[in-house]
Design a protein around this motif. Structure first.
Motif, PDB file in Angstrom:
ATOM      1  N   MET A 105      -3.498   3.479  -8.646  1.00 23.73           N
ATOM      2  CA  MET A 105      -3.446   4.253  -7.414  1.00 23.73           C
ATOM      3  C   MET A 105      -1.981   4.472  -7.018  1.00 23.73           C
ATOM      4  N   PRO A 106      -1.544   5.722  -6.827  1.00 22.72           N
ATOM      5  CA  PRO A 106      -0.149   5.969  -6.452  1.00 22.72           C
ATOM      6  C   PRO A 106       0.123   5.472  -5.040  1.00 22.72           C
ATOM      7  N   PRO A 107       1.348   5.048  -4.773  1.00 25.22           N
ATOM      8  CA  PRO A 107       1.669   4.560  -3.421  1.00 25.22           C
ATOM      9  C   PRO A 107       1.616   5.704  -2.416  1.00 25.22           C
ATOM     10  N   PRO A 108       1.239   5.413  -1.174  1.00 23.38           N
ATOM     11  CA  PRO A 108       1.226   6.459  -0.149  1.00 23.38           C
ATOM     12  C   PRO A 108       2.641   6.894   0.202  1.00 23.38           C
ATOM     13  N   ARG A 109       2.766   8.110   0.684  1.00 33.16           N
ATOM     14  CA  ARG A 109       4.064   8.641   1.088  1.00 33.16           C
ATOM     15  C   ARG A 109       4.137   8.656   2.614  1.00 33.16           C
ATOM     16  N   VAL A 110       5.267   8.167   3.123  1.00 37.14           N
ATOM     17  CA  VAL A 110       5.450   8.077   4.565  1.00 37.14           C
ATOM     18  C   VAL A 110       5.837   9.444   5.119  1.00 37.14           C
ATOM     19  N   ARG A 111       5.076   9.903   6.091  1.00 39.61           N
ATOM     20  CA  ARG A 111       5.382  11.186   6.733  1.00 39.61           C
ATOM     21  C   ARG A 111       6.322  11.005   7.910  1.00 39.61           C
ATOM     22  N   SER A 112       6.041   9.998   8.751  1.00 35.49           N
ATOM     23  CA  SER A 112       6.895   9.775   9.915  1.00 35.49           C
ATOM     24  C   SER A 112       6.817   8.328  10.352  1.00 35.49           C
ATOM     25  N   VAL A 113       7.901   7.870  10.973  1.00 34.21           N
ATOM     26  CA  VAL A 113       7.964   6.541  11.583  1.00 34.21           C
ATOM     27  C   VAL A 113       8.462   6.744  13.004  1.00 34.21           C
ATOM     28  N   GLU A 114       7.629   6.413  13.983  1.00 38.25           N
ATOM     29  CA  GLU A 114       7.978   6.631  15.386  1.00 38.25           C
ATOM     30  C   GLU A 114       8.146   5.294  16.097  1.00 38.25           C
TER      31      GLU A 114
END
Length: 203
Positions: free
Chosen positions: A1-10
């Motif tokens: 399973m590929p690692p998730p990609r971070v869209r935003s950090v708030e």
């Protein structure tokens, strides 16, 4: 399973009074697949303040990501490292669970568990309980055993510097003022009051 990609950090706190060397805040992480996670980010010197502010001998709670300096780029890098490891396991693990002490509407309270005994193991260094880490082996009366990573705030902060860590995520640390049997037993008993949810999370 590929690692998730971070869209935003708030960062969910007002940063106008930010002290990058001593700070903590809730953060919200959104991933490109539409899922999200939220947890606390803190500097490694904050656990000592938590104990002192509330005049308590131990502290456990929802997961905390520790960063050497509380800066937007540092927090983002730490979150991306969490996402990259074990296909995003730590982001799922760190997703803040409901407060185990809060009764959910329509549900009976969790059964209170009883700690039969609590023992300290692998204490380092053994000569200074105010600056040490170890494992609390908590044995419940129903036969289950939980191994809880414990450390004093002083040991944790010094280890962070000694190892040159930029951030720390991983198994949760149960912070205790002194790594002594009586304190560790009270901490395990406090966790067991909410059923097994804290014990399972820290095990």
């Amino acid at each position: 399973m590929p690692p998730p990609r971070v869209r935003s950090v708030e960062i969910l706190s007002d940063l106008s009074d930010l002290d990058s060397e001593r700070y903590n805040s809730d953060v919200a992480v959104r991933l490109e697949d539409g899922t999200s996670s939220s947890f606390v980010v803190s500097t490694p010197n904050e656990p000592a303040r938590w104990l002192d502010a509330d005049k308590i001998d131990f502290s456990h709670g929802t997961p905390v990501l520790f960063v050497r300096r509380f800066e937007t780029t540092a927090v983002r890098r730490a979150v991306e490292a969490m996402a990259a490891e074990m296909s995003g396991y730590w982001l799922r693990y760190y997703r803040s669970p409901p407060d185990p002490g809060r009764r959910e509407r329509g549900r009976a309270p969790a059964p209170r568990l009883r700690v039969a005994r609590a023992e300290l193991a692998r204490v380092e260094p053994p000569a200074d309980p105010a600056r040490a880490c170890g494992v609390i082996e908590a044995f419940l009366e129903d036969g289950r055993q939980f191994s809880l990573l414990a450390a004093t705030p002083a040991w944790f902060e010094e280890a962070f510097e000694r190892l040159g860590l930029r951030y720390y995520f991983g198994p949760l640390v149960l912070f205790v003022r002194r790594l002594e049997p009586a304190v560790c037993r009270r901490a395990a008993e406090s966790m067991a009051q909410a059923g097994d949810r804290w014990l399972c999370l820290y095990d």
